[in-house]
Design an enzyme around this catalytic site. Structure first.
Site, PDB file in Angstrom:
ATOM      1  N   GLU A 142     -32.622 156.977 -66.497  1.00  0.00           N
ATOM      2  CA  GLU A 142     -31.648 157.870 -67.680  1.00  0.00           C
ATOM      3  C   GLU A 142     -31.644 158.974 -67.088  1.00  0.00           C
ATOM      4  OE1 GLU A 142     -32.471 156.587 -72.006  1.00  0.00           O
ATOM      5  OE2 GLU A 142     -33.358 157.938 -72.236  1.00  0.00           O
ATOM      6  N   GLU A 178     -28.781 159.316 -64.787  1.00  0.00           N
ATOM      7  CA  GLU A 178     -27.395 159.364 -65.789  1.00  0.00           C
ATOM      8  C   GLU A 178     -27.061 160.721 -65.856  1.00  0.00           C
ATOM      9  OE1 GLU A 178     -27.763 156.187 -68.689  1.00  0.00           O
ATOM     10  OE2 GLU A 178     -25.941 156.496 -69.389  1.00  0.00           O
ATOM     11  N   CYS A 204     -32.529 153.636 -76.375  1.00  0.00           N
ATOM     12  CA  CYS A 204     -34.376 152.579 -76.665  1.00  0.00           C
ATOM     13  C   CYS A 204     -34.373 151.844 -77.859  1.00  0.00           C
ATOM     14  CB  CYS A 204     -35.476 152.960 -75.131  1.00  0.00           C
ATOM     15  SG  CYS A 204     -35.223 155.293 -76.426  1.00  0.00           S
ATOM     16  N   SER A 240     -26.402 156.432 -74.091  1.00  0.00           N
ATOM     17  CA  SER A 240     -27.299 156.304 -72.201  1.00  0.00           C
ATOM     18  C   SER A 240     -26.797 154.455 -72.544  1.00  0.00           C
ATOM     19  CB  SER A 240     -28.594 156.300 -72.130  1.00  0.00           C
ATOM     20  OG  SER A 240     -29.077 155.433 -70.805  1.00  0.00           O
ATOM     21  N   LYS A 267     -36.881 145.360 -82.411  1.00  0.00           N
ATOM     22  CA  LYS A 267     -36.338 144.560 -81.665  1.00  0.00           C
ATOM     23  C   LYS A 267     -36.361 143.562 -81.472  1.00  0.00           C
ATOM     24  CE  LYS A 267     -37.960 148.023 -79.044  1.00  0.00           C
ATOM     25  NZ  LYS A 267     -37.370 148.904 -77.858  1.00  0.00           N
ATOM     26  N   GLU A 280     -32.953 142.650 -81.320  1.00  0.00           N
ATOM     27  CA  GLU A 280     -32.093 143.409 -80.214  1.00  0.00           C
ATOM     28  C   GLU A 280     -32.393 142.399 -78.894  1.00  0.00           C
ATOM     29  OE1 GLU A 280     -35.149 145.713 -77.746  1.00  0.00           O
ATOM     30  OE2 GLU A 280     -33.002 146.991 -76.902  1.00  0.00           O
ATOM     31  N   GLU A 296     -25.432 139.741 -75.819  1.00  0.00           N
ATOM     32  CA  GLU A 296     -25.106 139.973 -74.789  1.00  0.00           C
ATOM     33  C   GLU A 296     -26.115 140.792 -73.394  1.00  0.00           C
ATOM     34  OE1 GLU A 296     -25.123 142.288 -76.816  1.00  0.00           O
ATOM     35  OE2 GLU A 296     -25.613 143.727 -76.625  1.00  0.00           O
ATOM     36  N   CYS A 354     -41.359 155.069 -83.378  1.00  0.00           N
ATOM     37  CA  CYS A 354     -42.343 154.065 -82.830  1.00  0.00           C
ATOM     38  C   CYS A 354     -43.828 153.881 -83.446  1.00  0.00           C
ATOM     39  CB  CYS A 354     -42.717 153.176 -81.359  1.00  0.00           C
ATOM     40  SG  CYS A 354     -40.376 153.273 -80.777  1.00  0.00           S
TER      41      CYS A 354
END
Ligand code: HC0
Ligand code: SF4
Length: 574
Positions: free
Chosen positions: A283, A286, A303, A323, A362, A365, A370, A507
């Site tokens: 990151e 990036e 994230c 990102s 999560k 996710e 993908e 979190c």
């Protein structure tokens, strides 16, 4: 100020407050159920639908709900009269008359606020037996179970989803006995724009909203001799799970976690923190790449999967802003099934990756198409902090008295930068620690960037890197995120980088964490513990993690290079 009397105690209070607030000031407990008052979030659920806070007004011969009745000059309030107590008990008995009597098998058993009230108010029988609601459970999603039969119409979930998260998924429909809460037209959750942030679950007093339970899948994998079961724990678990074993909020239990996981029979016990360091390598690269090559700014951290789903649903025109980094636990899954599999010479198809996460999103996710099509299903099973604690109890592990141990290598080493991922502001602070040193070639002496810390819903700070003022924005809670995204959409954003976390607090306040039942102090203590754990670490910058450096040297090549792109980056879809 007005003068009132509560249970014989005279007091002067502002006329703007409710009887409930006045009673709190006098340390007199009035039980509540639908009421929810979260100061940090400025969330007040004031539906007054449950009537559990009923008190008696003497002299006016009336019973009123304390949560919505304002004090008045000369008011004489009894919270403890037979009439008031009886009215509260009847309110609970009526709720129970239309509630499934499934406490034994209910996911909320011993955590249910209705159950606790029945005990507190001395309910000994359910007096009314009539028709009951019969709705099917909504099992459509990978993350959340909705069981309308357990809904008591408190509307806390609705307030959370609409006012704080601004997602507008849950609302009441139908009238009277037929009233329920759900997505518009009561479509399945999976067909709605739900982000699976789980904040509705976090505030639901019963089990009308819970996470999908995946603990049996983990036990099955562990008992399969053909499987090599790898586990990882998120940064925010280590400062919260102790609460479920009677430990003080904010107790750090990292070493006990590693020991517990080894005792349960996992073949390798890894740390999501390792992958958080890996995320920063990608990151920060990036960010620098976008700054130096005129790329899209601001860059947004990626994230948090609920936040990713939010931008996909609500701002599909901005999908080139986040990102492209996969989230840390997904990165760990990929690295486990490639680098680690090669290292130990095992067929990646035999590896099962389990993530222990403070997060309900999560789960969804990990099931994204993908993220499951390559690398043998990056992550196979996700369990929340609560589910994992339940597993420890099922296994009879005396968690509180476990000795400490370390995570396994090569995916168990981490720095302080990765620990702070667990709190709002931490991901971007960790990224700055690395970007600063990479861009200037100088050491960042003071790694604690206090200007980025705190609990304000939207915060900002400026970090001078070379001649550039890097402007940073932080939002937690999706309503706050929406404000920053609207600015980007309207060309008004002046930030270079923005961190967004869907859950209030980040979190540490995730939808899968131990229920805090409205006590926000608990979340603040978890945050303090996160910062303490960072301070305890010998290395505090991600690019100094020796195992990460080895991973790039032996396997990935350059950060943000071709192989890293292939394995560690993803794309978003509207
Ligand atoms: Fe988080 Fe994470 S820090 S989202 O907040 O980035 O869930 O704790 O595990 O993946 O590392 C949650 C916590 C993680 C991930 C990490 C990130
Ligand atoms: Fe709303 Fe989040 Fe609950 Fe979905 S998970 S209904 S977005 S609060």
């Amino acid at each position: 100020l007005v003068k009132i009397t509560i249970n014989g105690q005279e007091m002067q209070v502002p006329e703007t407050i409710t009887i409930l607030e006045a009673a709190n000031r006098a340390n007199i407990r009035i039980p509540t159920l639908c009421h929810l008052d979260l100061h940090d979030l400025k969330l007040v659920n004031k539906t007054a639908s449950c009537r559990v806070c009923t008190v008696e007004l003497k002299g006016r011969n009336s019973l009123v709900p304390a949560c919505v009745t304002q004090v008045d000059e000369g008011m004489i309030i009894r919270t403890d009269s037979h009439r008031a107590i009886n009215a509260r008990r009847i309110a609970v008995e009526l709720l129970l008359s239309n509630h499934p009597n499934e406490c034994f098998t209910c996911p909320k058993n011993l955590e249910c606020e209705l159950q606790a009230l029945a005990k507190e108010l001395g309910v000994r029988e359910i007096k009314w037996h009539g028709e009951k609601m019969h709705y099917d459970k909504d099992l459509s999603s990978d993350a959340i179970v909705k069981d309308p039969n357990k809904c008591i119409m408190c509307r806390r979930c609705e307030t959370m989803c609409n006012e704080i998260q601004t997602c507008g998924i849950l609302s009441a429909m139908g009238r009277g006995f037929k009233a329920i809460v759900g997505p518009a037209f009561n479509i399945p959750m999976k067909d709605s724009s739900c982000t699976y942030c789980g904040q509705c679950v976090a505030v639901c007093p019963t089990a009308a909203l819970t996470e999908v339970n995946h603990t049996d899948k983990v036990w099955e994998a562990l008992s399969d001799p053909d499987k090599h079961v790898v586990v990882q724990v998120a940064p925010a678990i280590r400062v919260a799970i102790g609460e479920l074993f009677g430990m003080e909020p904010g107790t750090i239990v990292t070493g006990k976690l590693a020991t517990a996981l080894k005792n349960m029979g996992f073949d390798a016990v890894f740390d999501t923190d390792f992958a958080a360091d890996l995320t920063i390598m990608e990151e920060a690269s990036e960010l620098i790449h976008r700054i130096e090559h005129g790329g899209k700014l601001p860059i947004l951290t990626s994230c948090c999967p609920a936040w990713v789903k939010f931008i996909e649903h609500q701002f599909p025109e901005l999908l080139d802003v986040p990102s492209t980094c996969k989230s840390p636990h997904i990165m760990l899954g990929v690295i486990a099934k490639t680098y680690y599999a090669e290292k130990i010479g095992i067929d990646p198809d035999k590896i099962v990756v389990v993530s222990v996460m403070p997060c309900i999103a999560k789960k969804a996710e990990a099931a994204r198409p993908e993220l499951t099509k390559d690398y043998h299903n990056n992550v196979d099973i996700v369990v929340t902090t609560r589910e994992f604690a339940a597993m420890l109890k099922e296994a009879g592990i005396d968690f509180k008295n476990l000795p400490d141990s370390d995570f396994d290598n090569p995916l168990g080493e981490s720095t302080g930068a990765s620990v702070i991922f667990g709190t709002t502001g931490g991901v971007i602070e960790a990224a700055v620690r690395t970007a600063y040193e990479w861009m200037t070639g100088e050491e960042l002496k003071d790694v604690e960037l206090h200007q980025l810390r705190g609990m304000e819903g939207i915060r900002e700070g400026t970090v001078k890197i070379k001649e550039m003022d890097i402007k940073i924005g932080i939002a937690h809670g999706l309503g706050n995120a929406r404000k920053l995204l609207e600015d980007i959409r309207d060309g008004k954003s002046h930030y270079h980088a923005i961190e967004i976390m869907a859950c209030p607090g980040g979190c540490i306040g995730g939808g899968g964490q131990p229920y805090h039942h409205g006590n926000e102090e608990i979340v603040r203590k978890r945050q303090q513990a996160i910062y303490n754990e960072d301070r305890n670490k010998a290395l505090r910058k991600s690019h100094e993690n020796p195992e990460i450096l080895k991973l790039y040297k032996e396997y990935l090549g350059e950060p943000y290079g071709e192989k890293a792109h292939d394995l560690l980056h993803t794309h978003y879809e509207a």
